[in-house]
Motif scaffolding. Structure first.
Motif, PDB file in Angstrom:
ATOM      1  N   UNK A   1     -31.866  26.906   1.687  1.00  0.00           N
ATOM      2  CA  UNK A   1     -31.086  25.779   2.160  1.00  0.00           C
ATOM      3  C   UNK A   1     -31.703  25.238   3.446  1.00  0.00           C
ATOM      4  N   UNK A   2     -31.396  23.996   3.749  1.00  0.00           N
ATOM      5  CA  UNK A   2     -31.668  23.427   5.057  1.00  0.00           C
ATOM      6  C   UNK A   2     -30.332  23.478   5.794  1.00  0.00           C
ATOM      7  N   UNK A   3     -30.315  24.161   6.912  1.00  0.00           N
ATOM      8  CA  UNK A   3     -29.110  24.350   7.718  1.00  0.00           C
ATOM      9  C   UNK A   3     -29.199  23.362   8.877  1.00  0.00           C
ATOM     10  N   UNK A   4     -28.301  22.392   8.899  1.00  0.00           N
ATOM     11  CA  UNK A   4     -28.354  21.322   9.885  1.00  0.00           C
ATOM     12  C   UNK A   4     -27.204  21.436  10.870  1.00  0.00           C
ATOM     13  N   UNK A   5     -27.542  21.424  12.138  1.00  0.00           N
ATOM     14  CA  UNK A   5     -26.555  21.384  13.206  1.00  0.00           C
ATOM     15  C   UNK A   5     -26.440  19.927  13.624  1.00  0.00           C
ATOM     16  N   UNK A   6     -25.258  19.360  13.480  1.00  0.00           N
ATOM     17  CA  UNK A   6     -25.066  17.939  13.749  1.00  0.00           C
ATOM     18  C   UNK A   6     -24.203  17.666  14.953  1.00  0.00           C
ATOM     19  N   UNK A   7     -23.942  16.402  15.165  1.00  0.00           N
ATOM     20  CA  UNK A   7     -23.128  15.992  16.304  1.00  0.00           C
ATOM     21  C   UNK A   7     -21.649  16.324  16.125  1.00  0.00           C
ATOM     22  N   UNK A   8     -21.196  16.410  14.872  1.00  0.00           N
ATOM     23  CA  UNK A   8     -19.771  16.665  14.611  1.00  0.00           C
ATOM     24  C   UNK A   8     -19.520  17.832  13.668  1.00  0.00           C
ATOM     25  N   UNK A   9     -20.596  18.447  13.150  1.00  0.00           N
ATOM     26  CA  UNK A   9     -20.405  19.561  12.240  1.00  0.00           C
ATOM     27  C   UNK A   9     -21.708  20.152  11.750  1.00  0.00           C
ATOM     28  N   UNK A  10     -21.574  21.123  10.882  1.00  0.00           N
ATOM     29  CA  UNK A  10     -22.699  21.839  10.280  1.00  0.00           C
ATOM     30  C   UNK A  10     -22.787  21.441   8.811  1.00  0.00           C
ATOM     31  N   UNK A  11     -24.000  21.179   8.348  1.00  0.00           N
ATOM     32  CA  UNK A  11     -24.226  20.772   6.965  1.00  0.00           C
ATOM     33  C   UNK A  11     -25.339  21.620   6.384  1.00  0.00           C
ATOM     34  N   UNK A  12     -25.216  21.980   5.096  1.00  0.00           N
ATOM     35  CA  UNK A  12     -26.337  22.592   4.387  1.00  0.00           C
ATOM     36  C   UNK A  12     -26.780  21.642   3.290  1.00  0.00           C
TER      37      UNK A  12
ATOM     38  N   UNK B   1     -18.293  13.478   3.285  1.00  0.00           N
ATOM     39  CA  UNK B   1     -19.060  13.718   4.509  1.00  0.00           C
ATOM     40  C   UNK B   1     -18.225  13.490   5.767  1.00  0.00           C
ATOM     41  N   UNK B   2     -18.598  14.184   6.833  1.00  0.00           N
ATOM     42  CA  UNK B   2     -17.934  14.015   8.119  1.00  0.00           C
ATOM     43  C   UNK B   2     -18.359  12.660   8.677  1.00  0.00           C
ATOM     44  N   UNK B   3     -17.390  11.844   9.014  1.00  0.00           N
ATOM     45  CA  UNK B   3     -17.647  10.488   9.504  1.00  0.00           C
ATOM     46  C   UNK B   3     -18.497  10.517  10.777  1.00  0.00           C
ATOM     47  N   UNK B   4     -19.581   9.778  10.775  1.00  0.00           N
ATOM     48  CA  UNK B   4     -20.483   9.594  11.902  1.00  0.00           C
ATOM     49  C   UNK B   4     -21.150  10.883  12.377  1.00  0.00           C
ATOM     50  N   UNK B   5     -21.275  11.893  11.524  1.00  0.00           N
ATOM     51  CA  UNK B   5     -22.032  13.090  11.873  1.00  0.00           C
ATOM     52  C   UNK B   5     -23.516  12.780  11.741  1.00  0.00           C
ATOM     53  N   UNK B   6     -24.278  13.084  12.771  1.00  0.00           N
ATOM     54  CA  UNK B   6     -25.722  12.891  12.730  1.00  0.00           C
ATOM     55  C   UNK B   6     -26.403  14.243  12.879  1.00  0.00           C
ATOM     56  N   UNK B   7     -27.368  14.539  12.011  1.00  0.00           N
ATOM     57  CA  UNK B   7     -28.119  15.780  12.108  1.00  0.00           C
ATOM     58  C   UNK B   7     -28.937  15.763  13.398  1.00  0.00           C
ATOM     59  N   UNK B   8     -28.840  16.842  14.159  1.00  0.00           N
ATOM     60  CA  UNK B   8     -29.573  16.955  15.415  1.00  0.00           C
ATOM     61  C   UNK B   8     -30.793  17.840  15.232  1.00  0.00           C
ATOM     62  N   UNK B   9     -30.617  18.983  14.583  1.00  0.00           N
ATOM     63  CA  UNK B   9     -31.740  19.873  14.312  1.00  0.00           C
ATOM     64  C   UNK B   9     -31.483  20.597  12.998  1.00  0.00           C
ATOM     65  N   UNK B  10     -32.561  20.916  12.305  1.00  0.00           N
ATOM     66  CA  UNK B  10     -32.473  21.527  10.983  1.00  0.00           C
ATOM     67  C   UNK B  10     -33.386  22.741  10.901  1.00  0.00           C
ATOM     68  N   UNK B  11     -32.963  23.738  10.133  1.00  0.00           N
ATOM     69  CA  UNK B  11     -33.722  24.971   9.962  1.00  0.00           C
ATOM     70  C   UNK B  11     -33.718  25.362   8.487  1.00  0.00           C
ATOM     71  N   UNK B  12     -34.823  25.913   8.018  1.00  0.00           N
ATOM     72  CA  UNK B  12     -34.839  26.495   6.680  1.00  0.00           C
ATOM     73  C   UNK B  12     -34.184  27.857   6.764  1.00  0.00           C
TER      74      UNK B  12
ATOM     75  N   UNK C   1     -29.738  17.093  -1.347  1.00  0.00           N
ATOM     76  CA  UNK C   1     -28.310  16.922  -1.614  1.00  0.00           C
ATOM     77  C   UNK C   1     -27.496  17.776  -0.647  1.00  0.00           C
ATOM     78  N   UNK C   2     -26.421  17.201  -0.123  1.00  0.00           N
ATOM     79  CA  UNK C   2     -25.484  17.907   0.735  1.00  0.00           C
ATOM     80  C   UNK C   2     -24.765  18.954  -0.131  1.00  0.00           C
ATOM     81  N   UNK C   3     -24.914  20.246   0.220  1.00  0.00           N
ATOM     82  CA  UNK C   3     -24.266  21.295  -0.567  1.00  0.00           C
ATOM     83  C   UNK C   3     -22.971  21.784   0.057  1.00  0.00           C
TER      84      UNK C   3
END
Length: 104
Positions: free
Chosen positions: A28-39, A5-16, A46-48
């Motif tokens: 998938x849940x598509x999350x825009x975070x403070x330091x990156x994008x996560x699905x 995982x990206x260190x100290x990344x916090x999810x800001x908003x999530x979309x299906x 689970x982080x994919x």
């Protein structure tokens, strides 16, 4: 399996979203975070996949596809770019959040 995982990344908003690949279509849940994008897998949370903004080359609306719902995320994979296709009824919001958080 996702990378570390990206260190100290916090999810800001999530979309299906739906991820489109040669293997098929996946929710998938598509999350825009403070330091990156996560699905995430919506069933298990689970982080994919995860990409730091420094590895995101572009995020653009698809010019063809499902009536204005598809978008393309291009990320660095080694020396090349890897293109991932997603669709969402909230495409405009997803693209806006990605662009606000990063300058490609």
């Amino acid at each position: 399996m996702a990378e570390a995982p990206i260190h100290e990344n916090e999810d800001v908003c999530c979309y299906f979203v739906t991820k489109h690949s040669w293997k098929g279509k996946y929710k998938r849940v598509f999350s825009v975070g403070t330091k990156g994008i996560t699905t995430y897998n919506p069933g298990s949370c689970e982080n994919t996949n995860q990409w730091a903004y420094g590895d995101v080359m572009s995020v653009l609306p698809a010019t063809r596809g499902q009536g204005g719902t598809e978008f393309i995320l291009t990320v660095r994979k080694g020396k090349k770019g890897d293109t991932l296709k997603f669709s969402s009824d909230h495409r405009t919001d997803v693209l806006t959040e990605c662009l606000v958080r990063n300058t490609f």
